[in-house]
Structures are given as structure tokens and as C-alpha cells.
Write an enzyme that holds these catalytic residues in place. Structure first.
Site, short mmCIF file in Angstrom:
data_model
loop_
_atom_site.label_atom_id
_atom_site.label_comp_id
_atom_site.label_asym_id
_atom_site.label_seq_id
_atom_site.Cartn_x
_atom_site.Cartn_y
_atom_site.Cartn_z
N GLU A 1 -10.40 -9.89 3.38
CA GLU A 1 -9.14 -9.50 4.03
C GLU A 1 -9.45 -9.30 5.50
OE1 GLU A 1 -7.06 -6.11 2.37
OE2 GLU A 1 -6.01 -5.78 4.27
N ASN B 1 0.85 -1.19 0.00
CA ASN B 1 0.00 0.00 0.00
C ASN B 1 0.89 1.25 0.00
OD1 ASN B 1 -1.43 2.28 1.03
ND2 ASN B 1 -3.09 0.91 1.60
N GLU C 1 -8.55 0.25 -2.85
CA GLU C 1 -9.38 0.25 -1.64
C GLU C 1 -10.40 1.37 -1.78
OE1 GLU C 1 -7.07 0.67 1.88
OE2 GLU C 1 -6.01 -1.21 1.59
N ARG D 1 -7.31 12.65 1.07
CA ARG D 1 -6.22 13.16 1.92
C ARG D 1 -4.84 12.72 1.42
NH1 ARG D 1 -7.24 9.79 7.44
NH2 ARG D 1 -9.29 10.70 7.17
N HIS D 2 -4.77 11.62 0.69
CA HIS D 2 -3.46 11.24 0.14
C HIS D 2 -3.56 10.95 -1.36
CE1 HIS D 2 -5.16 7.45 1.45
NE2 HIS D 2 -4.76 7.54 2.70
N THR E 1 -6.72 6.29 10.35
CA THR E 1 -6.58 5.21 9.37
C THR E 1 -7.83 4.35 9.49
OG1 THR E 1 -5.21 3.34 8.64
CG2 THR E 1 -5.29 3.73 11.00
N THR E 2 -7.95 3.34 8.63
CA THR E 2 -9.13 2.48 8.69
C THR E 2 -9.18 1.82 10.07
OG1 THR E 2 -8.67 2.05 6.37
CG2 THR E 2 -10.37 0.71 7.40
N ARG F 1 -9.54 7.84 -0.85
CA ARG F 1 -10.49 8.21 0.22
C ARG F 1 -11.41 9.30 -0.26
NH1 ARG F 1 -8.64 6.27 5.56
NH2 ARG F 1 -10.46 7.37 6.32
N ARG G 1 2.59 19.04 1.37
CA ARG G 1 3.12 20.24 0.71
C ARG G 1 2.37 20.58 -0.58
NH1 ARG G 1 8.32 22.30 1.86
NH2 ARG G 1 8.46 22.31 4.10
N ASP H 1 -0.17 4.48 -0.15
CA ASP H 1 -0.90 5.70 0.21
C ASP H 1 -0.01 6.76 0.85
OD1 ASP H 1 -3.24 4.51 -0.56
OD2 ASP H 1 -3.97 4.13 1.48
N HIS H 2 0.90 6.30 1.74
CA HIS H 2 1.62 7.29 2.54
C HIS H 2 2.77 7.96 1.79
CE1 HIS H 2 -1.16 6.72 5.61
NE2 HIS H 2 -0.82 5.47 5.85
N GLY I 1 1.24 -1.44 4.41
CA GLY I 1 1.54 -0.10 3.93
C GLY I 1 2.48 0.68 4.82
N HIS I 2 1.98 1.11 5.97
CA HIS I 2 2.68 2.08 6.79
C HIS I 2 4.09 1.63 7.18
CE1 HIS I 2 3.56 4.53 10.41
NE2 HIS I 2 2.96 5.46 9.69
N HIS J 1 -5.66 3.56 -1.62
CA HIS J 1 -6.99 3.84 -1.08
C HIS J 1 -7.38 5.25 -1.53
CE1 HIS J 1 -9.66 4.05 2.82
NE2 HIS J 1 -10.35 4.28 1.71
N HIS K 1 -3.23 -4.96 7.88
CA HIS K 1 -3.34 -3.79 8.75
C HIS K 1 -2.44 -3.93 9.98
CE1 HIS K 1 -4.83 -0.08 10.42
NE2 HIS K 1 -5.47 0.12 9.29
N1 PXP Z 1 -5.56 -3.31 4.41
C1 PXP Z 1 -6.51 -2.36 4.42
C2 PXP Z 1 -7.88 -2.74 4.00
C3 PXP Z 1 -6.22 -1.04 4.80
O1 PXP Z 1 -7.19 -0.11 4.80
C4 PXP Z 1 -4.90 -0.72 5.16
C5 PXP Z 1 -4.55 0.69 5.54
O2 PXP Z 1 -4.74 1.54 4.49
C6 PXP Z 1 -3.93 -1.74 5.10
C7 PXP Z 1 -4.30 -3.02 4.76
C8 PXP Z 1 -2.51 -1.47 5.43
O3 PXP Z 1 -2.39 -1.16 6.77
P1 PXP Z 1 -0.99 -0.60 7.30
O4 PXP Z 1 -0.77 0.72 6.64
O5 PXP Z 1 -1.20 -0.51 8.78
O6 PXP Z 1 0.04 -1.62 6.91
#
Ligand code: PXP
Length: 246
Positions: free
Chosen positions: A155, A11, A74, A53-54, A104-105, A49, A22, A13-14, A217-218, A47, A195
Site C-alpha cells: 500500500e 477505515n 493494520e 487509543r481508538h 496518525t501514521t 494501535r 468518553r 478507527d475514528h 478513513g478520516h 488499526h 492515506h
Molecule cells: N492506510 C494506512 C496504512 C493507514 O495507516 C491509514 C490511517 O490509519 C489509512 C490508510 C487511512 O488514512 P486516512 O485516515 O487519512 O484516510
């Protein structure tokens, strides 16, 4: 692919979060997707959203045109996102709950509680040839509802496992994920998980029987700040492989 292989969905997103603080051009999620693929990502996840936001609409459009591995979008199970998914045709869509104020979710999608609306969205996506997954809590009633809603993949939310306060609580949460996975597989659906996973806690989840994909992701993007995204993805893949080889 070996029998022991668990796929890694990365993921990104970040990467876009850092850009959006910025309102700049960098760092570019498209570049991130290339690096993640070179590191061994089996899927790229974003994702979109409702509050943007990202990830932005343009990112999804460019990624859908360019990534070589399946793109997993997502999305909230709402009309706006459905229309975007039907236009951009990602390989896969994961239905997630969404609250504007959350960081976050926070929890799984309440498939049982929003059954008709979810089923309608699932059918529209499937009719367009998109593989559909739902992000759910490790609860039997959500698995049962997912099956009834014609989802192909569940998931399971591993946040409660990842955030458990102590080893005993962690074992309890791991067992919930395992049991949900077994129920998902016995119902004929694919079992994914994600997650809150990182290099230290991923092993026990990666070792669960027949888990198909882990979505992370994170932790990967955080590591990437120091060692680069390609390397961060490669290390996560190795951690997963080690767990499978047990
Ligand atoms: N799976 C889903 C459905 C999510 O919404 C997220 C967060 O965007 C992740 C996995 C990844 O989670 P993390 O960023 O904590 O790894």
C-alpha cells in the site's frame, strides 16, 4: 467485477476515537462496519494501535467474527500484534510503522531497514493464511525490500500527494505514487494506495493503472458526521468510479 473496479477499504478507527474520548459505548465500530458495508465498502480496516487509543482488542474480535467483507487489520510488526493477528485471523493484515506520539501514521514502514523482523512477521502471517500488505513510502528501495520480504501487497503512502502545497508539488508526488505502483505490479505484487485521500483528491489516485484497493478513513468518517456513514461510503465509491470511467 469489472476490469475498471477499484476496491474501497473503509477505515473505521475514528468511530472508535469518538467513543474513546468518553470511554463510552457509542458510537460502536461494529455498527459502523455494517453501515460501511451497506454503503459499498469492499473491505473494513481497523488499526489496533499499541496504545489502544481508538480500536480495542474486543472490537477486532467482534469485527473478525461479523464482517462479511474481508477485515484488514493494520498492525505494527511486533510480537504482541502478531500474536493477536494469529489468534483472530483477519483476512488481511497491513504492516504499518507506529510511534506513540504521532497523531496518525506519519510515514511508510521501513521494510528495507527492518528487513529481517518484517520478513519474519510476514512469514508467520502468511503461514496462517492471512494476506499480508505493507504500508510503504513511494520509494523503489522499499518496493524491492517488500518483494524480498515475500509481501503480497504494497500500500503506497499517498499522504505526500494529498498534502502537497501546490499543483506542481502534487503532480510530482502523484508521479512517485504511479512509478512505485508500476514497480510493485512488475514485481508481481498487488498495488494498493491510501492515506489522506478525500472526495476531491481521490480521482487521480483512483485513475492510476491497475491500482487494486484504496484505503480511506478520516475523510469518510468526517463526512459521516453530517450525512451518515452509509452515504459517505457510497459517495466515495462514486468518486472512485467516476475517476475510473474518466
Ligand atoms: N492506510 C494506512 C496504512 C493507514 O495507516 C491509514 C490511517 O490509519 C489509512 C490508510 C487511512 O488514512 P486516512 O485516515 O487519512 O484516510
Amino acid at each position: 467485477m469489472g476490469i475498471n473496479m477499484v476496491k474501497l477499504g473503509v477505515n473505521i478507527d475514528h468511530v472508535a476515537t469518538l467513543r474513546q474520548v468518553r470511554r463510552a459505548r457509542e458510537p460502536d465500530p461494529l455498527w459502523a462496519a455494517v453501515e460501511a458495508q451497506l454503503g459499498g465498502a469492499d473491505l473494513i480496516t481497523v488499526h489496533l494501535r499499541e496504545d489502544r487509543r481508538h480500536i480495542q482488542d474486543r472490537d477486532v474480535q467482534l469485527l473478525a467474527q461479523s464482517v462479511r467483507v474481508p477485515l484488514n487489520l493494520e498492525m505494527a510488526a511486533v510480537q504482541e500484534m502478531l500474536a493477536i493477528a494469529l489468534r483472530l485471523r483477519p483476512a488481511m493484515a497491513t504492516l504499518v510503522p507506529e510511534k506513540r506520539t504521532e497523531v496518525t501514521t506519519e510515514g511508510g514502514l521501513d521494510v528495507a531497514g527492518r528487513f529481517q523482523a518484517v520478513r519474519r512477521v510476514v512469514h508467520r502471517l502468511r503461514d496462517a493464511g492471512i494476506l499480508v500488505s505493507a504500508f510503504i513510502d513511494a520509494q523503489p528501495r522499499q518496493v524491492a525490500a517488500a518483494k524480498k520480504a515475500d509481501l503480497e501487497i504494497c500500500e503506497v503512502h499517498t499522504g505526500p500527494y494529498a498534502n502537497a502545497a501546490d499543483p506542481v508539488a502534487r503532480r510530482v508526488q502523484l508521479e512517485k505514487v504511479r512509478a512505485a505502483g508500476e514497480y510493485i505490479l512488475n514485481s508481481g505484487m498487488q498495488f494498493n494506495a491510501g492515506h489522506g485521500l478525500d472526495e476531491r483528491n481521490v480521482g487521480a489516485i483512483a485513475a492510476l493503472p491497475h491500482v487494486g484497493e484504496l484505503h480511506i478513513g478520516h475523510a469518510i468518517v468526517s463526512q459521516a458526521v453530517f450525512i451518515g456513514l452509509r452515504e459517505a461510503v457510497a459517495r466515495m465509491k462514486q468518486a472512485i468510479l467516476r475517476a475510473r470511467e474518466g
